[in-house]
Design a protein around this motif. Structure first.
Motif, PDB file in Angstrom:
ATOM      1  N   PHE B  65     -30.423  42.347  -8.787  1.00 61.55           N
ATOM      2  CA  PHE B  65     -31.643  42.505  -8.005  1.00 61.55           C
ATOM      3  C   PHE B  65     -32.128  41.131  -7.691  1.00 61.55           C
ATOM      4  O   PHE B  65     -31.975  40.126  -8.365  1.00 61.55           O
ATOM      5  CB  PHE B  65     -32.837  43.251  -8.930  1.00 61.55           C
ATOM      6  N   ALA B  66     -32.402  40.961  -6.278  1.00 60.21           N
ATOM      7  CA  ALA B  66     -32.778  39.736  -5.816  1.00 60.21           C
ATOM      8  C   ALA B  66     -33.803  39.820  -4.523  1.00 60.21           C
ATOM      9  O   ALA B  66     -33.678  40.754  -3.940  1.00 60.21           O
ATOM     10  CB  ALA B  66     -31.450  38.843  -5.455  1.00 60.21           C
ATOM     11  N   GLY B  67     -34.690  38.862  -4.543  1.00 59.29           N
ATOM     12  CA  GLY B  67     -35.730  39.008  -3.201  1.00 59.29           C
ATOM     13  C   GLY B  67     -36.751  38.364  -3.835  1.00 59.29           C
ATOM     14  O   GLY B  67     -36.956  37.717  -4.675  1.00 59.29           O
ATOM     15  N   GLY B  68     -37.739  38.369  -2.917  1.00 63.88           N
ATOM     16  CA  GLY B  68     -38.887  37.465  -2.730  1.00 63.88           C
ATOM     17  C   GLY B  68     -39.917  37.704  -3.640  1.00 63.88           C
ATOM     18  O   GLY B  68     -39.993  38.978  -4.181  1.00 63.88           O
ATOM     19  N   LEU B  69     -40.928  36.796  -3.908  1.00 66.79           N
ATOM     20  CA  LEU B  69     -41.984  37.239  -4.631  1.00 66.79           C
ATOM     21  C   LEU B  69     -43.502  36.668  -3.905  1.00 66.79           C
ATOM     22  O   LEU B  69     -43.231  35.707  -3.378  1.00 66.79           O
ATOM     23  CB  LEU B  69     -42.073  36.284  -6.117  1.00 66.79           C
ATOM     24  N   ARG B  70     -44.097  37.419  -3.289  1.00 67.77           N
ATOM     25  CA  ARG B  70     -45.233  37.186  -2.655  1.00 67.77           C
ATOM     26  C   ARG B  70     -46.709  37.045  -3.257  1.00 67.77           C
ATOM     27  O   ARG B  70     -46.870  38.115  -4.053  1.00 67.77           O
ATOM     28  CB  ARG B  70     -45.345  38.120  -1.264  1.00 67.77           C
ATOM     29  N   TYR B  71     -47.485  36.212  -2.766  1.00 73.42           N
ATOM     30  CA  TYR B  71     -48.656  36.198  -3.244  1.00 73.42           C
ATOM     31  C   TYR B  71     -49.782  36.709  -2.098  1.00 73.42           C
ATOM     32  O   TYR B  71     -49.652  35.744  -1.291  1.00 73.42           O
ATOM     33  CB  TYR B  71     -48.842  34.836  -3.891  1.00 73.42           C
ATOM     34  N   GLN B  72     -50.330  37.833  -2.271  1.00 77.17           N
ATOM     35  CA  GLN B  72     -51.336  38.316  -1.250  1.00 77.17           C
ATOM     36  C   GLN B  72     -52.254  39.305  -1.746  1.00 77.17           C
ATOM     37  O   GLN B  72     -51.892  40.124  -2.448  1.00 77.17           O
ATOM     38  CB  GLN B  72     -50.156  38.940   0.006  1.00 77.17           C
ATOM     39  N   ASN B 131     -37.225  42.028 -17.464  1.00 76.93           N
ATOM     40  CA  ASN B 131     -36.984  42.684 -16.150  1.00 76.93           C
ATOM     41  C   ASN B 131     -36.455  41.752 -15.092  1.00 76.93           C
ATOM     42  O   ASN B 131     -36.245  42.028 -13.952  1.00 76.93           O
ATOM     43  CB  ASN B 131     -37.968  43.640 -15.678  1.00 76.93           C
ATOM     44  N   ILE B 132     -36.662  40.397 -15.550  1.00 77.45           N
ATOM     45  CA  ILE B 132     -36.045  39.484 -14.548  1.00 77.45           C
ATOM     46  C   ILE B 132     -34.778  38.721 -15.487  1.00 77.45           C
ATOM     47  O   ILE B 132     -34.849  38.800 -16.552  1.00 77.45           O
ATOM     48  CB  ILE B 132     -36.851  38.561 -13.958  1.00 77.45           C
ATOM     49  N   GLY B 133     -34.216  37.673 -14.672  1.00 76.20           N
ATOM     50  CA  GLY B 133     -32.747  37.142 -15.321  1.00 76.20           C
ATOM     51  C   GLY B 133     -32.031  36.775 -14.543  1.00 76.20           C
ATOM     52  O   GLY B 133     -31.909  37.527 -13.421  1.00 76.20           O
ATOM     53  N   PRO B 134     -31.330  35.352 -14.626  1.00 76.50           N
ATOM     54  CA  PRO B 134     -30.270  34.978 -13.748  1.00 76.50           C
ATOM     55  C   PRO B 134     -29.335  35.965 -13.345  1.00 76.50           C
ATOM     56  O   PRO B 134     -28.885  35.925 -12.094  1.00 76.50           O
ATOM     57  CB  PRO B 134     -29.784  33.638 -14.518  1.00 76.50           C
ATOM     58  N   GLU B 135     -28.909  36.876 -14.081  1.00 79.10           N
ATOM     59  CA  GLU B 135     -27.762  37.894 -13.907  1.00 79.10           C
ATOM     60  C   GLU B 135     -28.411  39.224 -13.695  1.00 79.10           C
ATOM     61  O   GLU B 135     -27.744  40.302 -13.560  1.00 79.10           O
ATOM     62  CB  GLU B 135     -26.708  37.692 -15.067  1.00 79.10           C
ATOM     63  N   TYR B 136     -29.752  39.373 -13.562  1.00 84.96           N
ATOM     64  CA  TYR B 136     -30.216  40.701 -13.773  1.00 84.96           C
ATOM     65  C   TYR B 136     -31.252  40.777 -12.569  1.00 84.96           C
ATOM     66  O   TYR B 136     -30.997  41.866 -11.651  1.00 84.96           O
ATOM     67  CB  TYR B 136     -30.972  41.152 -15.206  1.00 84.96           C
ATOM     68  N   GLY B 137     -32.099  39.907 -12.452  1.00 81.64           N
ATOM     69  CA  GLY B 137     -33.349  40.092 -11.290  1.00 81.64           C
ATOM     70  C   GLY B 137     -33.712  38.680 -10.949  1.00 81.64           C
ATOM     71  O   GLY B 137     -34.261  37.832 -11.749  1.00 81.64           O
ATOM     72  N   VAL B 138     -33.416  38.255  -9.829  1.00 83.32           N
ATOM     73  CA  VAL B 138     -33.406  36.772  -9.208  1.00 83.32           C
ATOM     74  C   VAL B 138     -34.728  36.784  -8.271  1.00 83.32           C
ATOM     75  O   VAL B 138     -34.873  37.845  -7.371  1.00 83.32           O
ATOM     76  CB  VAL B 138     -32.186  36.458  -8.681  1.00 83.32           C
ATOM     77  N   ILE B 139     -35.543  35.748  -8.302  1.00 84.33           N
ATOM     78  CA  ILE B 139     -36.792  35.758  -7.534  1.00 84.33           C
ATOM     79  C   ILE B 139     -36.660  34.729  -6.526  1.00 84.33           C
ATOM     80  O   ILE B 139     -36.131  33.362  -6.884  1.00 84.33           O
ATOM     81  CB  ILE B 139     -37.893  35.534  -8.511  1.00 84.33           C
ATOM     82  N   CYS B 140     -37.054  34.743  -5.353  1.00 86.00           N
ATOM     83  CA  CYS B 140     -37.132  33.524  -4.497  1.00 86.00           C
ATOM     84  C   CYS B 140     -38.565  33.484  -3.924  1.00 86.00           C
ATOM     85  O   CYS B 140     -39.194  34.435  -3.785  1.00 86.00           O
ATOM     86  CB  CYS B 140     -35.980  33.731  -3.488  1.00 86.00           C
ATOM     87  N   PRO B 141     -39.047  32.464  -3.051  1.00 87.74           N
ATOM     88  CA  PRO B 141     -40.287  32.234  -2.618  1.00 87.74           C
ATOM     89  C   PRO B 141     -40.359  33.434  -1.284  1.00 87.74           C
ATOM     90  O   PRO B 141     -39.336  33.866  -0.599  1.00 87.74           O
ATOM     91  CB  PRO B 141     -40.321  31.122  -1.964  1.00 87.74           C
ATOM     92  N   GLU B 142     -41.561  33.676  -0.916  1.00 90.03           N
ATOM     93  CA  GLU B 142     -41.924  34.658   0.036  1.00 90.03           C
ATOM     94  C   GLU B 142     -43.112  34.038   0.465  1.00 90.03           C
ATOM     95  O   GLU B 142     -43.643  33.160   0.399  1.00 90.03           O
ATOM     96  CB  GLU B 142     -41.800  36.184  -0.435  1.00 90.03           C
ATOM     97  N   LEU B 143     -43.879  35.215   1.148  1.00 90.45           N
ATOM     98  CA  LEU B 143     -45.271  34.867   1.729  1.00 90.45           C
ATOM     99  C   LEU B 143     -46.241  34.378   0.337  1.00 90.45           C
ATOM    100  O   LEU B 143     -46.197  35.048  -0.607  1.00 90.45           O
ATOM    101  CB  LEU B 143     -45.573  36.074   2.220  1.00 90.45           C
ATOM    102  N   GLY B 144     -46.582  33.249   0.533  1.00 91.43           N
ATOM    103  CA  GLY B 144     -47.831  32.791  -0.272  1.00 91.43           C
ATOM    104  C   GLY B 144     -47.227  32.176  -1.487  1.00 91.43           C
ATOM    105  O   GLY B 144     -47.878  32.012  -2.477  1.00 91.43           O
ATOM    106  N   THR B 145     -45.879  32.198  -1.538  1.00 95.11           N
ATOM    107  CA  THR B 145     -45.230  31.375  -2.747  1.00 95.11           C
ATOM    108  C   THR B 145     -44.237  30.303  -2.426  1.00 95.11           C
ATOM    109  O   THR B 145     -43.890  30.160  -1.137  1.00 95.11           O
ATOM    110  CB  THR B 145     -44.531  32.289  -3.606  1.00 95.11           C
ATOM    111  N   ASP B 146     -44.069  29.227  -3.059  1.00103.83           N
ATOM    112  CA  ASP B 146     -43.328  28.142  -2.714  1.00103.83           C
ATOM    113  C   ASP B 146     -42.445  27.677  -3.859  1.00103.83           C
ATOM    114  O   ASP B 146     -42.424  28.230  -4.818  1.00103.83           O
ATOM    115  CB  ASP B 146     -44.545  26.911  -1.959  1.00103.83           C
ATOM    116  N   GLU B 147     -41.869  26.289  -3.607  1.00101.50           N
ATOM    117  CA  GLU B 147     -40.816  25.953  -4.221  1.00101.50           C
ATOM    118  C   GLU B 147     -41.539  25.617  -5.909  1.00101.50           C
ATOM    119  O   GLU B 147     -41.196  25.593  -6.796  1.00101.50           O
ATOM    120  CB  GLU B 147     -40.080  24.464  -3.891  1.00101.50           C
ATOM    121  N   GLN B 148     -42.845  25.135  -5.781  1.00102.51           N
ATOM    122  CA  GLN B 148     -43.642  24.807  -6.871  1.00102.51           C
ATOM    123  C   GLN B 148     -43.860  26.176  -7.986  1.00102.51           C
ATOM    124  O   GLN B 148     -43.636  25.803  -9.012  1.00102.51           O
ATOM    125  CB  GLN B 148     -44.980  24.190  -6.225  1.00102.51           C
TER     126      GLN B 148
END
Lengths: 412, 416
Positions: B65-72, B131-148
């Motif tokens: 599973f992969a996709g963004g994480l938004r803070y909204q 429920n997350i993990g490098p080979e299971y569920g991967v997260i990237c920045p989206e609305l309201g989230t950044d590299e920090q």
């Protein structure tokens, strides 16, 4: 069954700190799962299942697995919180969880139920485990289903670790690490608490009468234990109808009948009676143990008993406990009354963890010790708090949980 | 109509058109898993506040599973569900070995201190547990989230792992700071992908990009990099709009210069080397190319009826609904759909994941040439399907992705 009202009252009663109150009002996490299953005719159906983890401050989550069309996230949430209070009240090292699949098991073959169960366990993945979240039997799930849960969970664990995985489910068959007496522990525990209440109130159980709503696993097992103590079962009701016999109904015989006929309707050694007549039947004890009790304040007024021993919650609306108090009826609230199930699950879990096999006498002895301790805690605190038994039970649980948070603090 | 209904409508349309296997269709019309986490955070004033976060994991038959994480603020399960469904498609369309998932936390990041944001991020990561993990569920920045925020997630996740496994889990998040394993070329990626698509489109149209004109809505990283890379090829930027206003210049605007100005002023408004214009004037700019790259500004029918362009290159997701889509086609405007055109971040996130997994560092040139090859091949594939089924490119791209998922299911079967 909305327990929120009792939660708020109990929190007020012990002056729960606002932070912990906010925390305990919500489950830690909740999962909704959709999973595909191949049916016997080779078609694929998708099913919806849930698992709610309410709180694990006291230990791994422990909660039932229910198969029923009425399974929803909201229903599971309420049940999960109830499990947290129960474990804390009885001093079990567990938190509360609950889950289930939205389905009518009578519409599936055994092999479909097996694949549905296995696929659900697979979908739960890391969200269950012997030291994380332990599953147990509930409405429409039995030791066969628990065996499938165990077997599926096993196959996701490396071979060297499989034998440590036994305690991921309780309510297993004896041969697969189950506990003697586990499947009737809720009923047995209720009978023990009723007996204790009788002793404390100078009531002779052997000369007592009772009525019973619901004749599933819990209802039938409590009736069979009470029968062995000499209490007389006057009336029983399930979804198919109600039956009455002034001379007493033989619980063993009724159990056989209801198993063969899928319900009580038409039982020849008693007469049929209406819901209202059932509720009005005078007796020493009333035991609600149906999935949907359908009680309102008006229906509660009809009861004519000294004790309500809840196998299922009937005080579903605020103010209903007032009716009981006014009519002078005692209450063994479900949070206390059904704690035998969680207690026996704890014993099965312990037995598996230690690689032991317990005898039935040992189980019953320890079950009684645990239940009596919980009973005495509530009886004493109820006087101290000047509160009803349900609010007191939840309040005691909240106090214990708050203590844990005070000591552990909040990460990070 | 909720955003999830719209996503499923597109899915059903594609499923009908391609004759998707009915079992696979049933599976893909629901999310595999939705998790809601309620977590306590100690605020700066010492109070304990409860936050709620959701993670929808739609499908993982093609990979983790992969996709963004938004803070909204007020983000709910329906929002993340719709986004997760779109992520499954996008990964499948682009041929990446990922499934689709999106998370959201109900928080307005501008109203939290950095310390509160850090504690909330760490506590949410902790709550997600296995429920997350490098080979299971991967997260990237989206609305309201950044590299920090990605860095905090990585740090929290790593600290739940045994010491000798910590270095194996860098790819649990993507869009990290470069020092923690972020990929070269990420900042330009979204703009670059748009330009690669436009290059190829122009080749098919026998249009000289060096003589082309374009205008852009949104001047964040995506818009400004798309403009700079197009200007390098000689194309002329006629107008720009962002939240602060709109500007235009018939002889062209220098996007590099505008970017410096906008960074300094926090917007393009008042840029001295162009004249201000209104929204209607901006939208009716006569040009070859229009690039909408502002995720918060969907293209309505009104907008679409004003456009005087040959192509719309979608630089953000889900900007165009069915009606606008039909209107544009009716008016002879071509569309380079988001599934292909707004793909640069997604592709580079995959490269970041690969680099972390292989303990490698790729140069920016390697990243961009790989991205170019991949985009050209999926564009070609979608064009082929569009011709085969005589359908538009948006539907064709989605069908290309759904075909990959269908094959995976039919080969693997349904356990147990």
């Amino acid at each position: 069954m909305d327990t929120r009202d009792y939660f708020e009252r109990a929190a007020d009663l012990v002056g729960l700190s606002p932070g912990v109150r906010r925390l305990l009002a919500l489950p830690c996490d909740e999962l909704t799962l959709h999973f595909p299953v191949k049916m016997d005719d080779e078609s694929v159906e998708t099913f919806r299942g849930f698992r709610v983890h309410h709180n694990d401050a006291l230990g791994p989550y422990l909660g039932g697995l229910r198969y029923h069309p009425s399974v929803t996230l909201k229903a599971m949430r309420t049940q999960a919180a109830q499990r947290t209070w129960q474990a804390a009240l009885a001093g079990l090292p567990f938190g509360g969880s609950m889950g289930g699949i939205q389905l009518d098991p009578s519409r599936h073959t055994l092999s479909e139920l097996e694949r549905i169960t296995r696929r659900f366990v697979f979908a739960l993945g890391n969200n269950i485990g012997p030291d994380y979240d332990v599953l147990t039997t509930e409405v429409n799930t039995n030791s066969q289903i628990m065996s499938w849960v165990l077997d599926t969970y096993f196959s996701t664990v490396p071979p060297q670790e499989r034998n440590r995985a036994f305690p991921v489910v309780t309510g297993k068959p004896l041969e697969a690490g189950g506990l003697p007496g586990r499947n009737r522990a809720v009923g047995l525990g209720m009978a023990m608490l009723i007996e204790r209440w009788a002793k404390d109130h100078g009531v002779d159980l052997a000369a007592s009468t009772y009525t019973l709503q619901g004749f599933g696993t819990v209802g039938s097992s409590v009736a069979r234990v009470l029968q062995s103590k000499g209490a007389r079962l006057l009336a029983v009701e399930d979804v198919t109808g109600g039956v009455f016999h002034a001379g007493g109904i033989d619980a063993e015989d009724l159990f056989e009948y209801s198993r063969r006929h899928f319900g009580l309707r038409g039982y020849p050694r008693a007469t049929a009676l209406s819901h209202e007549a059932f509720l009005r039947t005078p007796a020493t004890i009333f035991i609600p143990a149906a999935l949907a009790t359908g009680f309102t304040s008006e229906l509660l007024e009809l009861l004519n008993v000294r004790l309500v021993a809840e196998g299922a919650c009937i005080l579903t609306e605020p103010g209903m406990d007032e009716v009981l108090r006014r009519k002078g009826m005692d209450l063994l609230p479900d949070v206390l009354c059904t704690v035998g199930g969680a207690t026996a699950s704890y014993f099965e879990w312990l037995q598996n963890k230690r690689g032991e096999r317990w005898e039935l006498e040992e189980v019953e002895k320890r079950l009684q010790d645990t239940l009596y301790r919980a009973y005495e805690r509530v009886a004493k605190a109820s006087v101290e708090f000047g509160a009803d038994w349900r609010t007191t039970s939840v309040a005691l649980a909240l106090k214990d949980l708050e203590g844990v948070y005070r000591d552990r603090g909040f990460f990070p | 109509m909720t955003s999830c209904d719209e996503a499923l409508r597109q899915f059903n349309q594609a499923a009908e058109r391609m004759g998707l296997d009915p079992d696979v269709r049933k599976i893909l019309s629901q999310t595999a898993c939705e998790i809601t986490v309620n977590f306590p955070v100690k605020m700066d004033d010492g109070e304990l506040r409860m936050f709620t976060g959701h993670l929808a994991q739609h499908n993982n038959v093609l990979g983790p599973f992969a996709g963004g994480l938004r803070y909204q603020e007020a983000v709910d399960r329906d929002d993340v569900r719709a986004l997760a469904i779109r992520m499954t498609w996008k990964h499948a369309v682009l041929g990446l070995p990922f499934g689709g998932a999106v998370g959201g936390v109900d928080v307005d990041p501008s109203r939290c201190s950095p310390g509160e944001l850090e504690r909330a991020t760490r506590r949410f990561t902790f709550g997600l547990g296995g429920n997350i993990g490098p080979e299971y569920g991967v997260i990237c920045p989206e609305l309201g989230t950044d590299e920090q925020i990605m860095a905090w997630i990585l740090d929290t996740y790593a600290s739940t792992m045994p010491p000798h496994e910590r270095n194996l889990c860098r790819h649990v998040v993507m869009g990290k700071p470069a020092t923690l394993g972020g990929s070269a070329g990420r900042e330009q990626a979204a703009g670059h992908a748009i330009v690669i698509m436009l290059d190829e489109w122009a080749r098919h149209e026998q249009l000289d990009l060096g003589q082309a004109t374009f205008f852009i809505q949104g001047f964040g990283a995506t818009g400004s990099w798309a403009a700079r890379l197009l200007a390098e090829r000689g194309a002329r930027l006629l107008a720009v709009e962002d939240d602060s206003g709109a500007i235009a210049h018939p002889d062209g605007i220098d996007p590099g210069d505008l970017d410096s100005y906008a960074r300094l002023r926090g917007g393009i408004d008042g840029y001295p080397k162009a004249s201000p214009t209104d929204r209607a004037g901006f939208l009716s700019t006569r040009a070859d190319i229009f690039i909408p790259a502002s995720p918060q500004k969907p293209l309505t029918r009104d907008c679409a009826s004003m456009l005087k362009v040959r192509v719309v290159a979608e630089g953000a997701d889900a900007l165009t609904d069915r009606e606008t889509d039909a209107l544009l086609r009716e008016r002879g405007v071509q569309i380079l759909p988001d599934l292909l055109c707004h793909s640069g971040d997604t592709i580079v996130h995959y490269y970041e994941w690969l680099q972390n997994r292989r303990s490698e560092r790729w140069e920016a040139e390697e990243v961009s040439s790989k991205m170019r090859r991949r985009l050209l091949s999926v564009y070609e594939e979608a064009r082929g399907i569009a011709a085969e089924l005589s359908t538009d490119l948006r539907l064709a791209a989605l069908i290309a992705g759904l075909r990959r998922i269908e094959t995976a299911y039919l080969k693997r079967g349904i356990f147990p």
